[in-house]
Design a protein around this motif. Structure first.
Motif, PDB file in Angstrom:
ATOM      1  N   MET A 134     -19.767  -6.435 -23.040  1.00  0.00           N
ATOM      2  CA  MET A 134     -18.657  -5.567 -22.743  1.00  0.00           C
ATOM      3  C   MET A 134     -18.066  -5.969 -21.393  1.00  0.00           C
ATOM      4  O   MET A 134     -18.766  -6.048 -20.398  1.00  0.00           O
ATOM      5  N   GLU A 135     -16.782  -6.185 -21.390  1.00  0.00           N
ATOM      6  CA  GLU A 135     -16.091  -6.623 -20.187  1.00  0.00           C
ATOM      7  C   GLU A 135     -15.667  -5.418 -19.356  1.00  0.00           C
ATOM      8  O   GLU A 135     -15.156  -4.450 -19.874  1.00  0.00           O
ATOM      9  N   SER A 136     -15.885  -5.522 -18.080  1.00  0.00           N
ATOM     10  CA  SER A 136     -15.481  -4.433 -17.188  1.00  0.00           C
ATOM     11  C   SER A 136     -14.248  -4.856 -16.401  1.00  0.00           C
ATOM     12  O   SER A 136     -14.190  -5.957 -15.874  1.00  0.00           O
ATOM     13  N   HIS A 137     -13.266  -4.004 -16.368  1.00  0.00           N
ATOM     14  CA  HIS A 137     -12.045  -4.269 -15.615  1.00  0.00           C
ATOM     15  C   HIS A 137     -11.933  -3.268 -14.485  1.00  0.00           C
ATOM     16  O   HIS A 137     -12.026  -2.070 -14.705  1.00  0.00           O
ATOM     17  N   THR A 138     -11.742  -3.794 -13.313  1.00  0.00           N
ATOM     18  CA  THR A 138     -11.565  -2.943 -12.156  1.00  0.00           C
ATOM     19  C   THR A 138     -10.070  -2.796 -11.902  1.00  0.00           C
ATOM     20  O   THR A 138      -9.351  -3.784 -11.810  1.00  0.00           O
ATOM     21  N   VAL A 139      -9.634  -1.577 -11.810  1.00  0.00           N
ATOM     22  CA  VAL A 139      -8.233  -1.322 -11.494  1.00  0.00           C
ATOM     23  C   VAL A 139      -8.134  -1.088  -9.992  1.00  0.00           C
ATOM     24  O   VAL A 139      -8.771  -0.191  -9.454  1.00  0.00           O
ATOM     25  N   CYS A 140      -7.375  -1.926  -9.342  1.00  0.00           N
ATOM     26  CA  CYS A 140      -7.212  -1.804  -7.900  1.00  0.00           C
ATOM     27  C   CYS A 140      -5.960  -0.984  -7.596  1.00  0.00           C
ATOM     28  O   CYS A 140      -4.890  -1.256  -8.134  1.00  0.00           O
ATOM     29  N   THR A 141      -6.131  -0.010  -6.770  1.00  0.00           N
ATOM     30  CA  THR A 141      -4.992   0.777  -6.318  1.00  0.00           C
ATOM     31  C   THR A 141      -4.309   0.022  -5.190  1.00  0.00           C
ATOM     32  O   THR A 141      -4.974  -0.417  -4.251  1.00  0.00           O
ATOM     33  N   PRO A 142      -3.005  -0.142  -5.280  1.00  0.00           N
ATOM     34  CA  PRO A 142      -2.315  -0.849  -4.191  1.00  0.00           C
ATOM     35  C   PRO A 142      -2.500  -0.134  -2.854  1.00  0.00           C
ATOM     36  O   PRO A 142      -2.565   1.092  -2.794  1.00  0.00           O
ATOM     37  N   ARG A 143      -2.620  -0.926  -1.808  1.00  0.00           N
ATOM     38  CA  ARG A 143      -2.668  -0.346  -0.467  1.00  0.00           C
ATOM     39  C   ARG A 143      -1.295   0.243  -0.161  1.00  0.00           C
ATOM     40  O   ARG A 143      -0.269  -0.301  -0.543  1.00  0.00           O
ATOM     41  N   GLN A 144      -1.298   1.345   0.520  1.00  0.00           N
ATOM     42  CA  GLN A 144      -0.070   2.069   0.827  1.00  0.00           C
ATOM     43  C   GLN A 144       0.193   2.034   2.330  1.00  0.00           C
ATOM     44  O   GLN A 144      -0.671   2.411   3.123  1.00  0.00           O
ATOM     45  N   ILE A 145       1.393   1.594   2.700  1.00  0.00           N
ATOM     46  CA  ILE A 145       1.792   1.553   4.105  1.00  0.00           C
ATOM     47  C   ILE A 145       3.014   2.454   4.273  1.00  0.00           C
ATOM     48  O   ILE A 145       3.953   2.375   3.474  1.00  0.00           O
ATOM     49  N   LEU A 146       2.979   3.289   5.278  1.00  0.00           N
ATOM     50  CA  LEU A 146       4.147   4.097   5.616  1.00  0.00           C
ATOM     51  C   LEU A 146       4.794   3.482   6.850  1.00  0.00           C
ATOM     52  O   LEU A 146       4.138   3.264   7.867  1.00  0.00           O
ATOM     53  N   ILE A 147       6.073   3.177   6.726  1.00  0.00           N
ATOM     54  CA  ILE A 147       6.836   2.617   7.834  1.00  0.00           C
ATOM     55  C   ILE A 147       7.831   3.670   8.283  1.00  0.00           C
ATOM     56  O   ILE A 147       8.589   4.197   7.465  1.00  0.00           O
ATOM     57  N   ILE A 148       7.799   3.999   9.559  1.00  0.00           N
ATOM     58  CA  ILE A 148       8.721   4.990  10.114  1.00  0.00           C
ATOM     59  C   ILE A 148       9.774   4.278  10.949  1.00  0.00           C
ATOM     60  O   ILE A 148       9.447   3.557  11.894  1.00  0.00           O
ATOM     61  N   ASN A 149      11.021   4.474  10.587  1.00  0.00           N
ATOM     62  CA  ASN A 149      12.149   4.077  11.425  1.00  0.00           C
ATOM     63  C   ASN A 149      12.494   5.341  12.204  1.00  0.00           C
ATOM     64  O   ASN A 149      13.022   6.287  11.627  1.00  0.00           O
ATOM     65  N   PRO A 150      12.187   5.419  13.499  1.00  0.00           N
ATOM     66  CA  PRO A 150      12.354   6.687  14.210  1.00  0.00           C
ATOM     67  C   PRO A 150      13.791   7.085  14.514  1.00  0.00           C
ATOM     68  O   PRO A 150      14.036   8.172  15.004  1.00  0.00           O
TER      69      PRO A 150
ATOM     70  N   TYR B 298      -2.126   7.449   4.125  1.00  0.00           N
ATOM     71  CA  TYR B 298      -1.764   6.055   3.885  1.00  0.00           C
ATOM     72  C   TYR B 298      -2.851   5.146   4.454  1.00  0.00           C
ATOM     73  O   TYR B 298      -3.662   5.564   5.274  1.00  0.00           O
ATOM     74  N   ASP B 299      -2.837   3.902   4.024  1.00  0.00           N
ATOM     75  CA  ASP B 299      -3.824   2.930   4.500  1.00  0.00           C
ATOM     76  C   ASP B 299      -3.454   2.329   5.850  1.00  0.00           C
ATOM     77  O   ASP B 299      -4.291   1.735   6.520  1.00  0.00           O
ATOM     78  N   GLY B 300      -2.210   2.480   6.249  1.00  0.00           N
ATOM     79  CA  GLY B 300      -1.742   1.986   7.528  1.00  0.00           C
ATOM     80  C   GLY B 300      -0.333   2.471   7.789  1.00  0.00           C
ATOM     81  O   GLY B 300       0.379   2.894   6.859  1.00  0.00           O
ATOM     82  N   TYR B 301       0.058   2.424   9.064  1.00  0.00           N
ATOM     83  CA  TYR B 301       1.363   2.929   9.482  1.00  0.00           C
ATOM     84  C   TYR B 301       2.022   1.923  10.410  1.00  0.00           C
ATOM     85  O   TYR B 301       1.357   1.286  11.222  1.00  0.00           O
TER      86      TYR B 301
END
Length: 136
Positions: free
Chosen positions: A1-17, A76-79
Motif C-alpha cells: 500500500m502506497e502512502s502519500h503525504t499531502v504537504c500544506t503550502p507554507r503561508q507568508i503574510l506580506i504587509i505593505n504598511p 502564518y509561517d512567516g511575515y
C-alpha cells in the motif's frame, strides 16, 4: 500500500504598511511570480494608512495600523514588512513566534554577503540611519 503525504503550502503574510493599493498589487504579483508551489503569500495593507510613508508623522500613523493587521492575521509561517523602514518589526517579533523580516533588513543582509561596504539609494534620507538593522 502506497502512502502519500499531502504537504500544506507554507503561508507568508506580506504587509505593505502604506495604503497604496497599486503598490500592494505589485507586491502580490512579484511574490506570486517568485514563490515555489509549496509556498503561498497574501499581501495586505491598512486602508487608513498614509499613501506613502516618508516622514516620522507618517510612520506614527502607519505602525499601529500594521501591527493591528499582524495581530488579526496570526498563524502564518512567516511575515514580511514590505517597506523601506523597520515599521512594526520589533513589536511584532515580541508576539509572533515565527520569522518576521523587513525588506531593508533582507536587502542589507544580502549585500553584506558580497561586500562589507554598500550604498543605499533613497529619496528619504532620514529613514536610512534610523533603521534598527544598523544598530547591530
Amino acid at each position: 500500500m502506497e502512502s502519500h503525504t499531502v504537504c500544506t503550502p507554507r503561508q507568508i503574510l506580506i504587509i505593505n504598511p502604506n495604503s497604496n493599493q497599486e503598490v500592494t498589487k505589485r507586491i502580490q504579483k512579484a511574490a506570486d511570480s517568485i514563490l515555489e508551489s509549496d509556498c503561498e503569500a497574501l499581501v495586505l495593507n491598512p486602508s487608513q494608512s498614509p499613501n506613502a510613508i516618508e516622514t516620522l508623522a507618517h510612520r506614527k500613523i502607519a505602525e499601529p495600523l500594521a501591527l493591528d493587521l499582524l495581530t488579526q492575521h496570526q498563524g502564518y509561517d512567516g511575515y514580511v514588512m514590505a517597506c523601506f523602514d523597520d515599521i512594526a518589526i520589533k513589536a511584532s517579533r515580541r508576539f509572533l513566534k515565527v520569522p518576521v523580516v523587513d525588506t531593508v533588513e533582507a536587502s542589507i543582509s544580502l549585500a553584506r554577503l558580497y561586500e562589507s561596504r554598500f550604498t543605499i539609494v533613497t529619496t528619504v534620507e532620514a529613514m536610512v540611519l534610523r533603521h534598527s538593522f544598523f544598530d547591530k
